[in-house]
Design a protein around this motif. Sequence first.
Motif, PDB file in Angstrom:
ATOM      1  N   SER A  56       0.835  -1.219   0.000  1.00 10.77           N
ATOM      2  CA  SER A  56       0.000   0.000   0.000  1.00 10.77           C
ATOM      3  C   SER A  56       0.862   1.259   0.000  1.00 10.77           C
ATOM      4  O   SER A  56       0.473   2.275  -0.580  1.00 10.77           O
ATOM      5  CB  SER A  56      -0.957   0.007   1.199  1.00 10.77           C
ATOM      6  N   ALA A  59       1.832   1.842  -3.520  1.00 15.11           N
ATOM      7  CA  ALA A  59       0.649   2.289  -4.265  1.00 15.11           C
ATOM      8  C   ALA A  59       0.338   3.760  -3.971  1.00 15.11           C
ATOM      9  O   ALA A  59       0.022   4.535  -4.883  1.00 15.11           O
ATOM     10  CB  ALA A  59      -0.547   1.412  -3.900  1.00 15.11           C
ATOM     11  N   VAL A  60       0.449   4.134  -2.693  1.00 16.58           N
ATOM     12  CA  VAL A  60       0.152   5.517  -2.291  1.00 16.58           C
ATOM     13  C   VAL A  60       1.105   6.491  -2.987  1.00 16.58           C
ATOM     14  O   VAL A  60       0.697   7.538  -3.497  1.00 16.58           O
ATOM     15  CB  VAL A  60       0.237   5.653  -0.752  1.00 16.58           C
ATOM     16  N   VAL A  82      -7.176  -1.156  -7.046  1.00 17.74           N
ATOM     17  CA  VAL A  82      -5.775  -1.597  -7.019  1.00 17.74           C
ATOM     18  C   VAL A  82      -5.700  -3.001  -7.599  1.00 17.74           C
ATOM     19  O   VAL A  82      -6.401  -3.911  -7.140  1.00 17.74           O
ATOM     20  CB  VAL A  82      -5.199  -1.579  -5.587  1.00 17.74           C
ATOM     21  N   VAL A  98      -5.231   2.363   0.772  1.00 15.37           N
ATOM     22  CA  VAL A  98      -4.744   3.520   0.012  1.00 15.37           C
ATOM     23  C   VAL A  98      -5.675   4.713   0.240  1.00 15.37           C
ATOM     24  O   VAL A  98      -5.224   5.839   0.444  1.00 15.37           O
ATOM     25  CB  VAL A  98      -4.647   3.175  -1.494  1.00 15.37           C
TER      26      VAL A  98
END
Length: 326
Positions: A56, A59-60, A82, A98
């Motif tokens: 995460s 992803a962030v 995602v 996220v």
Amino acid sequence: MAGIVRSVVTGVGGYLPERVVTNAELSTRVDTTDEWIRERTGIHQRHQAADDQPVSDLAVEAARRALEAAGRTPADVDLIIVATTTPDLTFPAVAAIVQRKLGCPIGIAFDVQAVCSGFVYALSVADGFVARNRAKCALVIGAETMTRLMDWTDRTTCVLFGDGAGAVVLEPGEGQGTTADRGLLGLALRADGTKQDLLYVDGGVSTNRQTGYLRMLGNQVFRHAVVNISEAVTAAAADAGVEVSDVDWFIPHQANQRILEGVAKRLGIDETKVISTVAIHANTSAASIPLALDHGIKDGRIKPGQLLLLEAMGGGLTWGACVLRL
Ligand code: UT7
């Protein structure tokens, strides 16, 4: 034709963890050589997430960069999808994590699991919301910590994968219903569950309650890859109403340089139109396409208005392709 709504990519971002693992470093851990890895795969190095860096976080960071490129803020986001095979936890979805970490308002958030084809699948799912005006600002993210799934004693797999995340912002845009429109224009998605044994993870919540390790019969996957991807590329181009030769940039899933070249050869694509990051990123599964897209935009090759073709194949087996105008 009357105006229609298209899902338009308005921003792209990528994030790679700081630590780089070279082939030379791997050759001190398993029975392999830099030469074998380069010759058989084209990979020179991969990035590896820190032990305290869940997917995460990757992803962030990619999402922040995509939002910045789009001129949007987390407050604008109403849909997060995602694509990942390596979530922080079995649940909640990485997308919900996220959402929390970015500080997005209450909206829609869920994950899509189609392994290396996950990003193409996720884009098509997001299109179902955005092109129907059910989302105004969507984040579609491919994010993976594939190195966590490696059996570090298995040289046939552990040298191939890396970690990273890539994201796009998708927003509704007015089109004319022609191939000159910006946005997602064509799609082809496929799965063949009978080929599970060629590529899978030997653990899971509902079987042995383990995370498991990635297992692959690489040369058999390879044989399916060129044929399957080529068929999906042709089908996605037909769905969009364009010729494969009209495409400005091919942005493939980055599993093996020889697969990229095999598909290009089979479809008569000029290799200079193929974005390749396999040497520097290795196979980052669902993250590899948005990372390659980000790479091609950052180095100035991919420009707004150009026609792009994204394609992938992975565990399932799943595969697919999509055509979009940036
Ligand atoms: O992203 C999801 C989709 N995944 C893919 O698309 C991956 C598709 N497959 C591939 O990219 C390739 O098949 C690999 C890179 C995985 C393997 O390349 P290959 O040319 O198909 O090699 P192979 O599996 O046929 O193995 C050839 C030899 C074997 O030795 P023997 O049996 O000929 O003595 C392997 O044991 O290479 C050996 N080998 C290695 N040697 C050094 C396998 N891995 C390694 C290694 N270092 N890391």
